[in-house]
Design a protein around this motif. Structure first.
Motif, PDB file in Angstrom:
ATOM      1  N   LYS A 236       2.266 -25.159 -15.704  1.00 44.30           N
ATOM      2  CA  LYS A 236       1.136 -24.233 -15.810  1.00 44.30           C
ATOM      3  C   LYS A 236       0.562 -23.900 -14.437  1.00 44.30           C
ATOM      4  O   LYS A 236       0.242 -22.738 -14.154  1.00 44.30           O
ATOM      5  CB  LYS A 236       0.042 -24.824 -16.699  1.00 44.30           C
ATOM      6  N   ASN A 237       0.428 -24.912 -13.576  1.00 47.32           N
ATOM      7  CA  ASN A 237      -0.101 -24.659 -12.237  1.00 47.32           C
ATOM      8  C   ASN A 237       0.845 -23.788 -11.420  1.00 47.32           C
ATOM      9  O   ASN A 237       0.406 -22.909 -10.679  1.00 47.32           O
ATOM     10  CB  ASN A 237      -0.362 -25.968 -11.499  1.00 47.32           C
ATOM     11  N   LYS A 238       2.133 -24.023 -11.546  1.00 45.71           N
ATOM     12  CA  LYS A 238       3.098 -23.233 -10.785  1.00 45.71           C
ATOM     13  C   LYS A 238       3.116 -21.784 -11.266  1.00 45.71           C
ATOM     14  O   LYS A 238       3.167 -20.850 -10.466  1.00 45.71           O
ATOM     15  CB  LYS A 238       4.489 -23.845 -10.900  1.00 45.71           C
ATOM     16  N   THR A 239       3.036 -21.590 -12.585  1.00 46.43           N
ATOM     17  CA  THR A 239       2.991 -20.237 -13.128  1.00 46.43           C
ATOM     18  C   THR A 239       1.733 -19.505 -12.664  1.00 46.43           C
ATOM     19  O   THR A 239       1.786 -18.350 -12.245  1.00 46.43           O
ATOM     20  CB  THR A 239       3.035 -20.270 -14.668  1.00 46.43           C
ATOM     21  N   THR A 240       0.595 -20.196 -12.725  1.00 51.95           N
ATOM     22  CA  THR A 240      -0.659 -19.601 -12.268  1.00 51.95           C
ATOM     23  C   THR A 240      -0.579 -19.235 -10.795  1.00 51.95           C
ATOM     24  O   THR A 240      -1.034 -18.161 -10.383  1.00 51.95           O
ATOM     25  CB  THR A 240      -1.825 -20.573 -12.512  1.00 51.95           C
ATOM     26  N   ALA A 241      -0.008 -20.115  -9.995  1.00 51.08           N
ATOM     27  CA  ALA A 241       0.095 -19.861  -8.559  1.00 51.08           C
ATOM     28  C   ALA A 241       0.972 -18.645  -8.273  1.00 51.08           C
ATOM     29  O   ALA A 241       0.616 -17.791  -7.449  1.00 51.08           O
ATOM     30  CB  ALA A 241       0.653 -21.091  -7.859  1.00 51.08           C
ATOM     31  N   TRP A 242       2.115 -18.539  -8.946  1.00 51.01           N
ATOM     32  CA  TRP A 242       2.999 -17.396  -8.705  1.00 51.01           C
ATOM     33  C   TRP A 242       2.358 -16.084  -9.166  1.00 51.01           C
ATOM     34  O   TRP A 242       2.512 -15.047  -8.506  1.00 51.01           O
ATOM     35  CB  TRP A 242       4.351 -17.593  -9.386  1.00 51.01           C
ATOM     36  N   VAL A 243       1.645 -16.115 -10.281  1.00 49.55           N
ATOM     37  CA  VAL A 243       0.975 -14.903 -10.768  1.00 49.55           C
ATOM     38  C   VAL A 243      -0.111 -14.474  -9.790  1.00 49.55           C
ATOM     39  O   VAL A 243      -0.220 -13.292  -9.441  1.00 49.55           O
ATOM     40  CB  VAL A 243       0.392 -15.133 -12.183  1.00 49.55           C
ATOM     41  N   MET A 244      -0.909 -15.435  -9.322  1.00 46.51           N
ATOM     42  CA  MET A 244      -1.975 -15.099  -8.371  1.00 46.51           C
ATOM     43  C   MET A 244      -1.404 -14.585  -7.053  1.00 46.51           C
ATOM     44  O   MET A 244      -1.932 -13.638  -6.466  1.00 46.51           O
ATOM     45  CB  MET A 244      -2.870 -16.313  -8.114  1.00 46.51           C
ATOM     46  N   LEU A 245      -0.320 -15.206  -6.587  1.00 41.57           N
ATOM     47  CA  LEU A 245       0.300 -14.755  -5.346  1.00 41.57           C
ATOM     48  C   LEU A 245       0.860 -13.339  -5.495  1.00 41.57           C
ATOM     49  O   LEU A 245       0.640 -12.476  -4.646  1.00 41.57           O
ATOM     50  CB  LEU A 245       1.412 -15.722  -4.932  1.00 41.57           C
ATOM     51  N   GLY A 246       1.574 -13.095  -6.592  1.00 39.27           N
ATOM     52  CA  GLY A 246       2.154 -11.773  -6.807  1.00 39.27           C
ATOM     53  C   GLY A 246       1.099 -10.689  -6.944  1.00 39.27           C
ATOM     54  O   GLY A 246       1.192  -9.625  -6.309  1.00 39.27           O
ATOM     55  N   LEU A 247       0.075 -10.951  -7.770  1.00 43.67           N
ATOM     56  CA  LEU A 247      -0.991  -9.958  -7.930  1.00 43.67           C
ATOM     57  C   LEU A 247      -1.765  -9.750  -6.640  1.00 43.67           C
ATOM     58  O   LEU A 247      -2.165  -8.619  -6.320  1.00 43.67           O
ATOM     59  CB  LEU A 247      -1.937 -10.377  -9.049  1.00 43.67           C
ATOM     60  N   GLY A 248      -1.976 -10.832  -5.899  1.00 43.91           N
ATOM     61  CA  GLY A 248      -2.687 -10.710  -4.629  1.00 43.91           C
ATOM     62  C   GLY A 248      -1.941  -9.829  -3.638  1.00 43.91           C
ATOM     63  O   GLY A 248      -2.532  -8.973  -2.971  1.00 43.91           O
ATOM     64  N   VAL A 249      -0.645 -10.009  -3.555  1.00 38.98           N
ATOM     65  CA  VAL A 249       0.158  -9.189  -2.637  1.00 38.98           C
ATOM     66  C   VAL A 249       0.172  -7.734  -3.092  1.00 38.98           C
ATOM     67  O   VAL A 249       0.015  -6.804  -2.279  1.00 38.98           O
ATOM     68  CB  VAL A 249       1.594  -9.759  -2.524  1.00 38.98           C
ATOM     69  N   VAL A 250       0.320  -7.496  -4.392  1.00 37.95           N
ATOM     70  CA  VAL A 250       0.351  -6.126  -4.911  1.00 37.95           C
ATOM     71  C   VAL A 250      -0.990  -5.425  -4.684  1.00 37.95           C
ATOM     72  O   VAL A 250      -1.035  -4.266  -4.244  1.00 37.95           O
ATOM     73  CB  VAL A 250       0.728  -6.124  -6.416  1.00 37.95           C
ATOM     74  N   ILE A 251      -2.090  -6.112  -4.959  1.00 38.76           N
ATOM     75  CA  ILE A 251      -3.412  -5.505  -4.771  1.00 38.76           C
ATOM     76  C   ILE A 251      -3.680  -5.247  -3.295  1.00 38.76           C
ATOM     77  O   ILE A 251      -4.239  -4.196  -2.928  1.00 38.76           O
ATOM     78  CB  ILE A 251      -4.511  -6.393  -5.401  1.00 38.76           C
ATOM     79  N   THR A 252      -3.265  -6.160  -2.424  1.00 37.50           N
ATOM     80  CA  THR A 252      -3.438  -5.949  -0.983  1.00 37.50           C
ATOM     81  C   THR A 252      -2.643  -4.738  -0.520  1.00 37.50           C
ATOM     82  O   THR A 252      -3.148  -3.899   0.243  1.00 37.50           O
ATOM     83  CB  THR A 252      -3.003  -7.202  -0.203  1.00 37.50           C
ATOM     84  N   MET A 253      -1.401  -4.617  -0.961  1.00 45.27           N
ATOM     85  CA  MET A 253      -0.578  -3.461  -0.587  1.00 45.27           C
ATOM     86  C   MET A 253      -1.175  -2.158  -1.123  1.00 45.27           C
ATOM     87  O   MET A 253      -1.153  -1.137  -0.437  1.00 45.27           O
ATOM     88  CB  MET A 253       0.856  -3.634  -1.099  1.00 45.27           C
ATOM     89  N   ALA A 254      -1.710  -2.196  -2.340  1.00 46.02           N
ATOM     90  CA  ALA A 254      -2.332  -0.990  -2.890  1.00 46.02           C
ATOM     91  C   ALA A 254      -3.551  -0.590  -2.067  1.00 46.02           C
ATOM     92  O   ALA A 254      -3.773   0.605  -1.815  1.00 46.02           O
ATOM     93  CB  ALA A 254      -2.737  -1.233  -4.347  1.00 46.02           C
ATOM     94  N   GLY A 255      -4.324  -1.563  -1.626  1.00 42.56           N
ATOM     95  CA  GLY A 255      -5.473  -1.264  -0.769  1.00 42.56           C
ATOM     96  C   GLY A 255      -5.053  -0.660   0.563  1.00 42.56           C
ATOM     97  O   GLY A 255      -5.692   0.273   1.066  1.00 42.56           O
ATOM     98  N   LEU A 256      -3.962  -1.166   1.135  1.00 50.04           N
ATOM     99  CA  LEU A 256      -3.454  -0.597   2.386  1.00 50.04           C
ATOM    100  C   LEU A 256      -2.968   0.833   2.180  1.00 50.04           C
ATOM    101  O   LEU A 256      -3.172   1.705   3.042  1.00 50.04           O
ATOM    102  CB  LEU A 256      -2.335  -1.473   2.945  1.00 50.04           C
ATOM    103  N   VAL A 257      -2.328   1.087   1.042  1.00 49.17           N
ATOM    104  CA  VAL A 257      -1.855   2.450   0.744  1.00 49.17           C
ATOM    105  C   VAL A 257      -3.037   3.397   0.585  1.00 49.17           C
ATOM    106  O   VAL A 257      -3.014   4.525   1.096  1.00 49.17           O
ATOM    107  CB  VAL A 257      -0.958   2.443  -0.512  1.00 49.17           C
TER     108      VAL A 257
END
Length: 147
Positions: free
Chosen positions: A44-65
């Motif tokens: 559960k912790n690993k799944t949560t970590a990967w989801v947060m990392l993926g969403l964080g990177v996507v949201i950061t890239m969207a903000g840069l765009v």
């Protein structure tokens, strides 16, 4: 005064030693149950970590765009038309960066739970029973050298 203080000091500390905590045998779980529990927590912790990392990177890239689109619109119009940059991408960059950084403790926690699960799995394999102490398991230390 010294006599009262020393007697209270003695009473408080002797009371603490006499009334120590006793672990009930009903709450003892087997090594397999603890292994399953920590393995589930690790997943559960690993799944949560990967989801947060993926969403964080996507949201950061969207903000840069979004920010670069505002700058590109100003550059295309050569500054003749006033393009109102609301800086909508800034909060996305901050939010995405925070989510990315917040995923690190979940990765660390997953690693700790994996180590605990491994220890409990090894405890089930290498334990000794003592008839003197009502057949309780005692964890042993083992050293394995692989060639």
């Amino acid at each position: 005064m010294k006599l009262i203080f020393s007697s209270l000091f003695l009473v408080f500390f002797s009371f603490q030693m006499i009334h120590s905590q006793v672990i009930d045998s009903e709450t003892d779980k087997s090594s397999q149950e603890l292994f399953d529990f920590y393995t589930l927590k690790q997943k559960k912790n690993k799944t949560t970590a990967w989801v947060m990392l993926g969403l964080g990177v996507v949201i950061t890239m969207a903000g840069l765009v979004v920010n670069s689109a505002d700058e590109a619109a100003t550059a295309v119009t050569l500054g003749l038309i006033d393009v109102e940059a609301e800086h909508g991408g800034d909060w996305m960059i901050y939010l995405g960066s925070a989510a990315t950084i917040a995923s690190v403790p979940f990765f660390i926690s997953a690693g700790k739970h994996k180590k605990k699960a491994t220890l409990y799995l090894n405890k089930a394999v290498s334990s000794i029973k003592s008839p003197k102490f009502s057949n309780k398991n005692y964890t042993t230390v083992s050293l394995t050298i692989q060639f």
